[in-house]
Scaffold this motif. Sequence first.
Motif, short mmCIF file in Angstrom:
data_model
loop_
_atom_site.label_atom_id
_atom_site.label_comp_id
_atom_site.label_asym_id
_atom_site.label_seq_id
_atom_site.Cartn_x
_atom_site.Cartn_y
_atom_site.Cartn_z
N ILE A 78 0.84 -1.20 0.00
CA ILE A 78 0.00 0.00 0.00
C ILE A 78 0.88 1.25 0.00
O ILE A 78 0.65 2.19 -0.76
N ASP A 79 1.91 1.25 0.85
CA ASP A 79 2.84 2.39 0.89
C ASP A 79 3.54 2.58 -0.45
O ASP A 79 3.65 3.71 -0.95
N LEU A 80 4.03 1.49 -1.04
CA LEU A 80 4.77 1.57 -2.29
C LEU A 80 3.89 2.08 -3.43
O LEU A 80 4.33 2.90 -4.24
N VAL A 81 2.65 1.60 -3.50
CA VAL A 81 1.77 2.03 -4.60
C VAL A 81 1.39 3.50 -4.43
O VAL A 81 1.28 4.24 -5.41
N THR A 82 1.20 3.96 -3.20
CA THR A 82 0.89 5.36 -2.97
C THR A 82 2.06 6.25 -3.38
O THR A 82 1.88 7.28 -4.04
N ASP A 83 3.27 5.84 -3.00
CA ASP A 83 4.46 6.61 -3.39
C ASP A 83 4.61 6.64 -4.92
O ASP A 83 4.98 7.66 -5.49
N LYS A 84 4.32 5.51 -5.57
CA LYS A 84 4.42 5.45 -7.03
C LYS A 84 3.42 6.40 -7.68
O LYS A 84 3.76 7.10 -8.63
N LEU A 85 2.19 6.45 -7.17
CA LEU A 85 1.18 7.37 -7.71
C LEU A 85 1.60 8.82 -7.52
O LEU A 85 1.44 9.65 -8.41
N GLU A 86 2.16 9.13 -6.37
CA GLU A 86 2.58 10.50 -6.11
C GLU A 86 3.73 10.90 -7.04
O GLU A 86 3.74 12.00 -7.60
N ARG A 87 4.70 10.01 -7.23
CA ARG A 87 5.80 10.29 -8.17
C ARG A 87 5.25 10.48 -9.58
O ARG A 87 5.69 11.36 -10.32
N GLN A 88 4.29 9.64 -9.94
CA GLN A 88 3.68 9.72 -11.28
C GLN A 88 3.02 11.09 -11.48
O GLN A 88 3.21 11.73 -12.52
N ILE A 89 2.29 11.55 -10.51
CA ILE A 89 1.62 12.85 -10.62
C ILE A 89 2.65 13.96 -10.73
O ILE A 89 2.55 14.83 -11.60
N ARG A 90 3.66 13.95 -9.86
CA ARG A 90 4.67 15.02 -9.89
C ARG A 90 5.46 15.01 -11.19
O ARG A 90 5.74 16.06 -11.76
N LYS A 91 5.83 13.82 -11.68
CA LYS A 91 6.63 13.72 -12.90
C LYS A 91 5.91 14.30 -14.10
O LYS A 91 6.47 15.07 -14.87
N PHE A 92 4.66 13.93 -14.26
CA PHE A 92 3.94 14.35 -15.44
C PHE A 92 3.27 15.71 -15.29
O PHE A 92 2.91 16.32 -16.29
N LYS A 93 3.15 16.20 -14.07
CA LYS A 93 2.56 17.52 -13.86
C LYS A 93 3.37 18.58 -14.59
O LYS A 93 2.82 19.42 -15.30
N THR A 94 4.67 18.53 -14.45
CA THR A 94 5.50 19.55 -15.07
C THR A 94 5.54 19.41 -16.58
O THR A 94 5.68 20.41 -17.29
N LYS A 95 5.38 18.19 -17.11
CA LYS A 95 5.44 17.99 -18.55
C LYS A 95 4.16 18.40 -19.26
O LYS A 95 4.17 18.81 -20.41
N ILE A 96 3.04 18.26 -18.58
CA ILE A 96 1.77 18.45 -19.26
C ILE A 96 1.06 19.74 -18.87
O ILE A 96 0.22 20.23 -19.58
N ASN A 97 1.41 20.33 -17.74
CA ASN A 97 0.61 21.45 -17.26
C ASN A 97 0.63 22.66 -18.17
O ASN A 97 -0.31 23.43 -18.21
#
Length: 186
Positions: A78-97
Amino acid sequence: MLTYNVRGENIEVTEAIRNYVEKRISKLNKYFTDATQAIAHVNLKVYSNKDAKVEVTIPMPYITLRAEETSPDLYASIDLVTDKLERQIRKFKTKINRKSREKGFPVLSDDVPNANGEDEADNSSTDLKVVRTKRVSLKPMDSQEAVLQMDMLGHNFFIFEDAETNGTSIVYKRRDGRYGLIETDE
């Protein structure tokens, strides 16, 4: 704000497990605006070797966030998947915003945009029976944004509406690691 749909396969979802899932995934709420309503679909599965797999899918109007993790400990997964989702959001936020601001899609805070998921069908060479069907709503974007969305989802193809032509297009990952684009005549 996120609401939760927690399911278990080969495991009973106790109140403690549900509370832990909601507590961990709720840390993603900081990326959503108050007006955003999304459902986090959480699937917990325990295998016979006692490994625990956690899959989280958060479909939204313009993006589908998805991550999965498997480990010997359910809570660690659960911890690992939450961290992965947060990294995913941060990584693509800057590319797509940047494109999101241009097109006016402020769905996640700091204008993180959304994308669609793609249609999946599982065909084997001996049995051509479709075993899964997904409905998608195509969102206008350019091919570069579609490639980013495809990579974020971890899929090999992505269906989208071309913002310039208003036609349906598909980007896909080629065997050589580069990308291809299929445009339709409409």
